[in-house]
Design a protein around this motif. Structure first.
Motif, PDB file in Angstrom:
ATOM      1  N   SER A 103       0.812  -1.220   0.000  1.00  0.00           N
ATOM      2  CA  SER A 103       0.000   0.000   0.000  1.00  0.00           C
ATOM      3  C   SER A 103       0.844   1.269   0.000  1.00  0.00           C
ATOM      4  CB  SER A 103      -0.920   0.012   1.232  1.00  0.00           C
ATOM      5  OG  SER A 103      -1.780  -1.101   1.241  1.00  0.00           O
ATOM      6  N   MET A 104       2.177   1.127   0.002  1.00  0.00           N
ATOM      7  CA  MET A 104       3.034   2.310   0.118  1.00  0.00           C
ATOM      8  C   MET A 104       2.897   3.218  -1.101  1.00  0.00           C
ATOM      9  SD  MET A 104       7.118   2.652   0.865  1.00  0.00           S
ATOM     10  CE  MET A 104       6.964   1.778   2.416  1.00  0.00           C
ATOM     11  N   ILE A 105       2.756   4.512  -0.818  1.00  0.00           N
ATOM     12  CA  ILE A 105       2.615   5.520  -1.870  1.00  0.00           C
ATOM     13  C   ILE A 105       3.854   6.406  -1.947  1.00  0.00           C
ATOM     14  CG2 ILE A 105       1.264   7.514  -2.641  1.00  0.00           C
ATOM     15  CD1 ILE A 105      -1.171   6.248  -1.342  1.00  0.00           C
ATOM     16  N   VAL A 106       4.435   6.742  -0.790  1.00  0.00           N
ATOM     17  CA  VAL A 106       5.566   7.666  -0.748  1.00  0.00           C
ATOM     18  C   VAL A 106       6.716   7.020   0.017  1.00  0.00           C
ATOM     19  CG1 VAL A 106       6.361   9.938  -0.026  1.00  0.00           C
ATOM     20  CG2 VAL A 106       4.009   9.651  -0.813  1.00  0.00           C
ATOM     21  N   LEU A 107       7.931   7.071  -0.575  1.00  0.00           N
ATOM     22  CA  LEU A 107       9.134   6.548   0.068  1.00  0.00           C
ATOM     23  C   LEU A 107      10.230   7.605  -0.001  1.00  0.00           C
ATOM     24  CD1 LEU A 107      10.834   4.309   1.338  1.00  0.00           C
ATOM     25  CD2 LEU A 107      11.275   3.426  -0.962  1.00  0.00           C
ATOM     26  N   TYR A 108      10.687   8.056   1.174  1.00  0.00           N
ATOM     27  CA  TYR A 108      11.764   9.039   1.260  1.00  0.00           C
ATOM     28  C   TYR A 108      12.994   8.354   1.854  1.00  0.00           C
ATOM     29  CZ  TYR A 108       8.249  12.729   0.632  1.00  0.00           C
ATOM     30  OH  TYR A 108       7.251  13.534   0.148  1.00  0.00           O
ATOM     31  N   PRO A 135       4.643  -2.144  -5.067  1.00  0.00           N
ATOM     32  CA  PRO A 135       3.954  -2.194  -6.369  1.00  0.00           C
ATOM     33  C   PRO A 135       3.048  -1.003  -6.655  1.00  0.00           C
ATOM     34  CG  PRO A 135       2.974  -3.743  -4.811  1.00  0.00           C
ATOM     35  CD  PRO A 135       4.219  -3.238  -4.162  1.00  0.00           C
ATOM     36  N   ARG A 136       2.707  -0.204  -5.626  1.00  0.00           N
ATOM     37  CA  ARG A 136       1.810   0.944  -5.832  1.00  0.00           C
ATOM     38  C   ARG A 136       2.503   2.275  -5.554  1.00  0.00           C
ATOM     39  NH1 ARG A 136      -3.781  -1.147  -2.887  1.00  0.00           N
ATOM     40  NH2 ARG A 136      -4.059  -3.035  -4.146  1.00  0.00           N
ATOM     41  N   LEU A 137       3.806   2.267  -5.460  1.00  0.00           N
ATOM     42  CA  LEU A 137       4.547   3.477  -5.103  1.00  0.00           C
ATOM     43  C   LEU A 137       4.297   4.597  -6.110  1.00  0.00           C
ATOM     44  CD1 LEU A 137       6.551   4.278  -2.838  1.00  0.00           C
ATOM     45  CD2 LEU A 137       8.391   3.852  -4.481  1.00  0.00           C
ATOM     46  N   HIS A 138       4.024   5.780  -5.568  1.00  0.00           N
ATOM     47  CA  HIS A 138       3.756   6.960  -6.402  1.00  0.00           C
ATOM     48  C   HIS A 138       4.980   7.875  -6.479  1.00  0.00           C
ATOM     49  CE1 HIS A 138       2.372  11.092  -7.151  1.00  0.00           C
ATOM     50  NE2 HIS A 138       1.325  10.584  -7.760  1.00  0.00           N
ATOM     51  N   THR A 139       5.684   8.059  -5.336  1.00  0.00           N
ATOM     52  CA  THR A 139       6.813   8.987  -5.261  1.00  0.00           C
ATOM     53  C   THR A 139       7.965   8.329  -4.518  1.00  0.00           C
ATOM     54  OG1 THR A 139       5.359  10.932  -5.223  1.00  0.00           O
ATOM     55  CG2 THR A 139       7.586  11.229  -4.379  1.00  0.00           C
ATOM     56  N   ILE A 140       9.175   8.460  -5.079  1.00  0.00           N
ATOM     57  CA  ILE A 140      10.372   8.009  -4.373  1.00  0.00           C
ATOM     58  C   ILE A 140      11.423   9.108  -4.433  1.00  0.00           C
ATOM     59  CG2 ILE A 140      11.253   6.800  -6.419  1.00  0.00           C
ATOM     60  CD1 ILE A 140      12.575   4.810  -4.462  1.00  0.00           C
ATOM     61  N   GLY A 143       8.127  -7.062 -18.871  1.00  0.00           N
ATOM     62  CA  GLY A 143       6.706  -7.309 -19.078  1.00  0.00           C
ATOM     63  C   GLY A 143       5.790  -6.712 -18.038  1.00  0.00           C
ATOM     64  N   VAL A 144       6.269  -5.721 -17.249  1.00  0.00           N
ATOM     65  CA  VAL A 144       5.430  -5.096 -16.233  1.00  0.00           C
ATOM     66  C   VAL A 144       5.487  -3.581 -16.401  1.00  0.00           C
ATOM     67  CG1 VAL A 144       5.743  -6.957 -14.569  1.00  0.00           C
ATOM     68  CG2 VAL A 144       7.310  -5.017 -14.550  1.00  0.00           C
ATOM     69  N   SER A 145       4.486  -2.929 -15.843  1.00  0.00           N
ATOM     70  CA  SER A 145       4.457  -1.461 -15.830  1.00  0.00           C
ATOM     71  C   SER A 145       4.245  -1.013 -14.397  1.00  0.00           C
ATOM     72  CB  SER A 145       3.328  -0.934 -16.722  1.00  0.00           C
ATOM     73  OG  SER A 145       3.225   0.471 -16.633  1.00  0.00           O
ATOM     74  N   HIS A 146       5.099  -0.106 -13.930  1.00  0.00           N
ATOM     75  CA  HIS A 146       5.011   0.364 -12.547  1.00  0.00           C
ATOM     76  C   HIS A 146       4.325   1.728 -12.512  1.00  0.00           C
ATOM     77  CE1 HIS A 146       6.226   1.626  -8.501  1.00  0.00           C
ATOM     78  NE2 HIS A 146       6.447   0.346  -8.257  1.00  0.00           N
ATOM     79  N   PRO A 147       3.502   2.014 -11.500  1.00  0.00           N
ATOM     80  CA  PRO A 147       2.745   3.281 -11.476  1.00  0.00           C
ATOM     81  C   PRO A 147       3.531   4.488 -10.982  1.00  0.00           C
ATOM     82  CG  PRO A 147       2.161   1.938  -9.576  1.00  0.00           C
ATOM     83  CD  PRO A 147       3.083   1.101 -10.417  1.00  0.00           C
ATOM     84  N   LEU A 148       4.853   4.367 -10.752  1.00  0.00           N
ATOM     85  CA  LEU A 148       5.627   5.487 -10.216  1.00  0.00           C
ATOM     86  C   LEU A 148       5.448   6.742 -11.069  1.00  0.00           C
ATOM     87  CD1 LEU A 148       7.734   5.963  -7.878  1.00  0.00           C
ATOM     88  CD2 LEU A 148       9.473   5.853  -9.679  1.00  0.00           C
ATOM     89  N   LYS A 149       5.202   7.869 -10.380  1.00  0.00           N
ATOM     90  CA  LYS A 149       4.998   9.140 -11.077  1.00  0.00           C
ATOM     91  C   LYS A 149       6.108  10.158 -10.810  1.00  0.00           C
ATOM     92  CE  LYS A 149      -0.036   9.064 -11.653  1.00  0.00           C
ATOM     93  NZ  LYS A 149      -0.160   7.625 -11.478  1.00  0.00           N
ATOM     94  N   LEU A 177       5.609   7.819 -15.522  1.00  0.00           N
ATOM     95  CA  LEU A 177       6.428   8.850 -14.889  1.00  0.00           C
ATOM     96  C   LEU A 177       6.046  10.253 -15.369  1.00  0.00           C
ATOM     97  CD1 LEU A 177       8.806   8.784 -12.857  1.00  0.00           C
ATOM     98  CD2 LEU A 177      10.324   9.130 -14.807  1.00  0.00           C
ATOM     99  N   LEU A 178       5.833  11.156 -14.399  1.00  0.00           N
ATOM    100  CA  LEU A 178       5.481  12.542 -14.703  1.00  0.00           C
ATOM    101  C   LEU A 178       6.600  13.519 -14.343  1.00  0.00           C
ATOM    102  CD1 LEU A 178       1.773  12.661 -13.443  1.00  0.00           C
ATOM    103  CD2 LEU A 178       2.589  12.350 -15.783  1.00  0.00           C
ATOM    104  N   THR A 179       7.425  13.178 -13.355  1.00  0.00           N
ATOM    105  CA  THR A 179       8.490  14.074 -12.904  1.00  0.00           C
ATOM    106  C   THR A 179       9.774  13.296 -12.716  1.00  0.00           C
ATOM    107  OG1 THR A 179       6.920  15.526 -11.765  1.00  0.00           O
ATOM    108  CG2 THR A 179       9.229  15.688 -11.111  1.00  0.00           C
ATOM    109  N   LEU A 180      10.858  13.778 -13.346  1.00  0.00           N
ATOM    110  CA  LEU A 180      12.184  13.185 -13.192  1.00  0.00           C
ATOM    111  C   LEU A 180      13.146  14.302 -12.811  1.00  0.00           C
ATOM    112  CD1 LEU A 180      14.271  10.901 -13.484  1.00  0.00           C
ATOM    113  CD2 LEU A 180      14.410  11.452 -15.922  1.00  0.00           C
TER     114      LEU A 180
END
Length: 728
Positions: free
Chosen positions: A383-388, A407-412, A429-435, A462-465
């Motif tokens: 369920s993790m969304i944010v990892l700092y 598997p559901r990480l949004h921000t790292i 063969g996978v797509s990760h939801p990281l943004k 990915l939206l921000t790099l």
């Protein structure tokens, strides 16, 4: 004779100034409020800042104007007692930042409908005497010089819900000084030294109190035993011990950051606690001593590197099943003896008495900052969304960890680590939801790119790099998100500031990404004509660049009978190309059996086509080299490049015929003073001496590295190539 010009006396200007001043002071007192003030929403809210000179004039300004809210900024002015005469409809009044030292007792008497009053950032030494403010709900008195409280508020503002007295000089409070319906009280950054049972007594509706930044060293039992209290903030004080029965058992959040605590044993008496914040104590609290609170959702704590650190964190994660947000900050860390202490799945299994499966945690936010991590926390958090994890010791980002553990990480946030390597190995063969991917302040450098394929085929959302503050000289094709044919186009914002980017023709491939990649905070440091320019501006202009050696492959084979040799020169505008045989090359007539000297060589759109006919081609060796030279001219600059064409014939029979072939081209800049032979063009003029010579380009160094065999040889050749590139 021209008339003599007399000196200007300045009298007309003085007279004009006096006339303007007379008109100004003779103006009628009734001022057009929408001309002199800003009005919001059909006069529902009026803001007058620095418009008026004297308080007495304000009285007449408001006549016959209907409004509900007023921002009044009249620094160092005196407010007239009848300022708000007939203004009974005002609900919101802001007198912030006027330098007021006192306020007349009857100033607000007429404003019996007022609900919100702001008197912050003045010079008040006491709470004004308010009369008849029976509707007042919020009172802001932040940043004054108030030293004590009276009973005025309880008597004349009985419905007050929020009172902010932060940044004053208050040393003592008593519960019976406050309105009984008070719900939120701000007393941060005052001068209180203790809290006892009477400080907040009687405030049965109080839900939140903030006492941050005082001098509190002692809290008596029962100080916060209020039935409605949900949040207590005691950060930045001098508290050494928490006594039993100090807090309401139904408390939700307790903030004790930056105190002098050595233990938390009595906090176990708050079973419903959902948020506990105890970072940065004078003595590091051991994780094993933290009370196990089953309802805890968020925990912030400072730790010290030790062999049992991982065990302590595993204990927290397994014994507090509802924990969602964990922030671990390193306290006293010795970098000379730091070890790899991180959350490990096997330890979680041990604490959970179940070694047959991976124990899932409920974490949605994990902050593991400056704690000596050498890899991402190895804990399964579906369920993790944010990892700092900033400020650690990671040297590699492994996408395998993201897909397996988060598997559901949004921000790292991986900023300020030591990352040199980006790896997509073991993932396909996978797509990760990281943004959001933050790689700021790492060690990404000249040749940084994804290992095991383009990782952005996995990070398709990915939206921000953020690549700020690395050691990048070039943005490689594998380092920037690029969509493949089976992907939707990227819409990514890329930041690469504080690097030393070389914006030459090697970077012109970025023009193709202009519609999908937005470069922000990214400037060029070289070459001279582009230094300091935003990369986005160059892309909009088509990325003009001076002549240089291109990284593109210079040789291709067509139908096993033709070799297309491209001049590896890059520039924009595109260069004009001409060709010649190099002096040290082979004689085409002797090496290739052809009927005519020029039949098998043809220049097409600047590229050289070498035609090979197996029916009349006979070779004595299975491989051979052909040395050519191309000249590129653009915007008055000239670049001569040697191209060594290496041909390998496959399945050559005894008659000299072959069934297949492979070809490689190796470009290098022509040495100074070399004279070229007759060009292979319609013109027969000599090309002459080489002009505007340059050293080896980045592509040469890379080709040189790729051509080295063996680890030791590769390292030696790499160093040689790089040194030569820098020196030349």
């Amino acid at each position: 004779m021209a008339p003599i010009r007399r000196g200007h006396t300045g009298k007309p200007c003085l007279a004009l100034f006096m006339l303007i001043a007379m008109l100004y002071f003779a103006a009628p007192e009734s001022i057009d409020i929408c001309r002199d003030c800003s009005c919001v929403g059909t006069l529902l809210h009026v803001s007058c800042r620095g418009v008026f000179r004297l308080g007495a004039q304000l009285k007449h300004t408001f006549e016959d104007v209907a409004f509900r809210g007023l921002d009044l900024n009249v620094p160092q002015s005196t407010l007239s007692p009848d300022l708000f005469q007939n203004r009974t409809g005002i609900i919101y009044l802001n007198l912030r930042g006027n330098g007021l030292k006192c306020i007349d007792d009857g100033m607000f008497t007429i404003l019996h409908q007022m609900k919100y009053l702001t008197l912050s950032r003045n010079a008040l030494t006491a709470i004004p005497v308010f009369h008849n403010l029976t509707s007042l709900q919020e009172l802001y008195l932040v940043s004054n010089n108030i030293r004590s409280l009276g009973s005025n508020l309880k008597a004349h503002a009985p419905k007050l819900k929020l009172l902010l007295l932060d940044h004053n000089r208050i040393t003592f409070v008593q519960g019976d000084h406050f309105p009984e319906e008070l719900e939120s009280l701000g007393l941060s950054f005052n001068r209180m030294t203790s809290i006892d049972g009477g400080s907040l007594s009687g405030l049965l509706q109080l839900q939140k109190v903030d006492l941050t930044g005082n001098l509190i060293s002692q809290i008596s039992s029962g100080s916060f035993l209020l039935p409605g209290l949900k949040t207590v903030i005691l950060n930045e004080n001098r508290i050494r011990e928490i006594f039993k029965d100090t807090f309401n058992p139904e408390l939700d959040k307790l903030h004790l950051n930056s105190n002098r605590l050595s233990g938390l044993g009595n906090i176990s008496g708050i079973p419903s606690l959902k948020g506990l914040y105890v970072s940065y104590q004078r003595e590091v609290i051991k994780l094993q001593e933290i009370p196990l609170l089953e309802n805890l959702i968020e925990l912030t704590i400072t730790v010290e590197s030790s062999p049992d650190l991982a065990d302590g964190i595993a204990r927290i994660l397994t014994k507090m099943p509802r924990l969602q947000i964990l922030s671990v900050v390193e306290g006293k860390m010795d970098y000379t003896a730091i070890g790899a202490y991180f959350i490990n799945i096997s330890i979680l299994e041990e604490y959970n008495d179940n070694s047959n499966r991976v124990y899932p945690t409920q974490l949605i936010n994990l902050r593991y900052q400056e704690s000596g991590l050498v890899e991402l926390p190895q804990v399964f958090a579906p369920s993790m969304i944010v990892l700092y994890v900033p400020g650690n010791l990671l040297v590699e980002l492994k996408l395998k960890d993201l897909t397996k553990l988060y598997p559901r990480l949004h921000t790292i946030d991986l900023s300020n680590n030591r990352i040199r390597v980006l790896s997509s190995c073991g993932v396909s063969g996978v797509s990760h939801p990281l943004k959001v991917l933050i790689l700021k302040g790492n060690k990404l450098w000249l040749f940084s790119a994804w290992r095991c394929g383009n990782g952005f085929k996995i990070l398709t959302n990915l939206l921000t790099l953020n690549l700020d503050d690395n050691s990048l000289s070039y943005l490689e094709r594998e380092l920037i998100p690029r969509s493949s044919s089976d992907q939707a186009p990227f819409r990514t914002s890329v930041s690469a500031g504080d690097n030393r980017l070389i914006c030459d023709c090697h970077q012109r491939w970025l023009v193709k990404l202009e519609d999908s990649i937005n470069f922000v905070n990214t400037k060029c440091s070289a070459p001279e004509g582009h230094a300091g320019k935003p990369l986005s501006d160059l892309l909009k202009d088509g990325f003009p660049c001076p002549l240089s050696v291109s990284e593109e492959q210079a040789c291709t084979i067509s139908n096993n009978s033709e070799i297309l040799v491209q001049c590896p020169a890059a520039s924009y505008p595109f260069p004009d190309i001409s060709w010649a045989l190099a002096e040290s090359g082979f004689d085409f007539n002797e090496t290739l059996s052809v009927d005519h000297q020029m039949e098998d060589l043809e220049v097409v759109a600047g590229s050289l086509v070498v035609k090979l006919d197996s029916r009349r081609l006979y070779v004595d060796e299975e491989e051979m080299n052909i040395s050519l030279t191309c000249r590129a001219i653009s915007e008055g600059d000239t670049l001569d490049i040697n191209v060594l064409v290496h041909i390998e014939f496959i399945n050559v029979d005894e008659t000299g015929e072959y069934s297949n072939l492979s070809v490689q081209c190796h470009p290098s800049v022509k040495e100074s003073g070399r004279k070229l032979l007759q060009p292979i063009t319609a013109s027969t003029e000599d090309i002459g001496l080489t002009e505007n010579l340059t050293g080896w380009a980045l592509g040469d160094a890379k080709s040189c590295l790729r051509s080295a065999n063996g680890t030791l040889i590769a390292v030696m050749v790499g160093i040689t190539c790089f040194v030569y590139y820098v020196l030349t």
